[in-house]
Design an enzyme around this catalytic site. Structure first.
Site, PDB file in Angstrom:
ATOM      1  CG  HIS A 212      45.410  30.726  -6.848  1.00 22.70           C
ATOM      2  ND1 HIS A 212      45.014  31.543  -5.803  1.00 22.70           N
ATOM      3  CD2 HIS A 212      46.232  31.483  -7.615  1.00 22.70           C
ATOM      4  CE1 HIS A 212      45.556  32.749  -5.959  1.00 22.70           C
ATOM      5  NE2 HIS A 212      46.312  32.741  -7.036  1.00 22.70           N
ATOM      6  CG  LEU A 213      49.795  25.584  -6.402  1.00 23.34           C
ATOM      7  CD1 LEU A 213      50.515  24.265  -6.664  1.00 23.34           C
ATOM      8  CD2 LEU A 213      50.517  26.380  -5.346  1.00 23.34           C
TER       9      LEU A 213
END
Length: 416
Positions: free
Chosen positions: A249-250
């Protein structure tokens, strides 16, 4: 006082309208109605929570024309006029859906206006008091390696509530040679740093570990280019660099303040200027730059992922930050946001919960944004103390020089 740049869509008796808060928190603000584009899908949840489980995730479809590479600037008296900035389709979609989730109580805490101060000194740290995040955020997983495999038994984004998903980023194909765009879900961070704090999660069912890949980096870069707000940033924490979930994830969020890394000076590390070194405070980092969408952006994605692959393969923790910014070179004012800056920091590994210090050091702190945990620390924090806390997390000089030499060699190989 931090100024909001957020939209709210509410169902009226006969139509749907967008509401734009002038300033302050959702329940304290005046609103200005803005007509809604009838062609745009609704990113709001159905009124009945029982319908959320079977709901089709709406697609936010965008194309090359929606990516804004130039013309985004901070107002002269930022942040006091951020509520007057034009809003892109992406900003409207993200913020309207995000605020609805606030009203529905899907967050661990209700984020009020965060007390904010610019620390006196030459760096320009933006310090914010965020007590609830320090208390309420999910406990980090037991991570022992930067290369740790995904564990489906641990918390991951396949286990979130259906209402936490805002929409799916879907890029229109731009030709047969265009890179494949992965499905990337935009999900609320239930323990937000700031307003609009979301996670970009690529194809969660694949169970990808927290190791940067080109597809999700491309989505993060394009999310910044989709926003007309100069303060929408994206970042990545590797395992060992305060990533609390081992599922790729970012982070993305709005911050209504310029940050030091936007215009900090840099020196080239290779003859063609593909890799630069930011040497100024708060921490030296590797700078990659693209002027906007197109081949330059694709080359940047390749270089950054080669660098993060090297760091992961050598068990070196790292943080990454994406922001609009000035070209590499001499120091530039915050008005010179002519392209995209990606800053990569190699750092000491840090596993487990870290409670010491006024703040933990991850992607936003290295960029100059300091979410502080307690009122006592917020009131007493100085620039010198902040710099010392950040630099204590960096690699020893000898190892830092080895990493620099390795990344320069990677760029040289690319040019052969």
């Amino acid at each position: 006082m931090c100024i909001g740049f957020y939209l709210l869509k509410l169902f009226a008796a006969d139509s749907l309208v967008q509401l734009f808060p002038i300033r302050g928190t959702v329940d304290k603000v005046a609103f200005m109605a803005v007509p809604r584009d009838s062609q745009e899908p609704s990113y709001l949840l159905p009124p009945n929570p029982e319908d959320w489980e079977g709901r089709d995730i709406p697609d936010f479809v965008y194309g090359q024309k929606d990516l804004v590479g130039k013309g985004i600037q901070w107002p002269r008296n930022a942040p006091s006029t951020l509520d007057e900035l034009p809003r892109s389709r992406f900003d409207s979609a993200l913020c309207s859906a995000w605020i609805q989730r606030v009203e529905l109580g899907l967050f661990r805490y209700r984020l009020e206006d965060l007390q904010t101060q610019i620390l006196p000194g030459s760096v320009g740290f933006v310090a914010q008091l965020n007590i609830e995040r320090g208390v309420q955020r999910r406990r980090p997983q037991n991570i022992k390696s930067v290369r740790q495999e995904f564990d489906p038994e641990q918390f991951n984004f396949n286990k979130i509530r259906p209402g936490e998903v805002l929409f799916r980023l879907q890029r229109e194909p731009s030709g047969p040679a265009a890179p494949k765009q992965e499905d990337v879900l935009v999900v609320i961070n239930v323990s937000p740093l700031e307003w609009g704090h979301v996670l970009l999660v690529p194809e969660p069912a694949r169970g990808l570990p927290q190791r940067l890949l080109p597809g999700v980096l491309r989505a993060g870069l394009e999310a910044v280019l989709l926003s007309s707000h100069p303060g929408f940033r994206v970042g990545f924490n590797s395992l060992g660099a305060l990533a609390s979930v081992n599922h790729l994830h970012l982070h993305g969020y709005y911050l209504a303040h310029p940050l030091p890394v936007e215009g900090a000076p840099s020196t080239p590390l290779d003859p063609k200027g593909c890799l630069h070194l930011l040497q100024s405070l708060p921490a030296p980092g590797f700078l990659f730059y693209a002027s906007g969408p197109g081949p330059d952006l694709e080359a940047l994605i390749s270089r950054v992922c080669r660098a993060t692959d090297y760091l992961s393969d050598h068990e070196i923790a790292h943080n990454l930050f994406v922001t609009r910014g000035a070209p590499p070179g001499q120091a530039s004012s915050s008005s010179g946001l002519t392209g995209i800056r990606v800053i990569l920091w190699a750092r000491k590994s840090s596993f487990g919960i870290k409670e010491s210090g006024a703040f933990n050091v991850a992607l936003c702190e290295l960029a100059g944004h300091l979410p502080v945990k307690t009122p006592q620390d917020f009131g007493s924090l100085t620039e010198a103390a902040a710099v010392a806390l950040i630099q204590d997390c960096l690699l020893p000089q000898t190892q830092a020089e080895e990493v620099q030499a390795a990344l320069v060699a990677l760029v040289a190989q690319e040019e052969l």
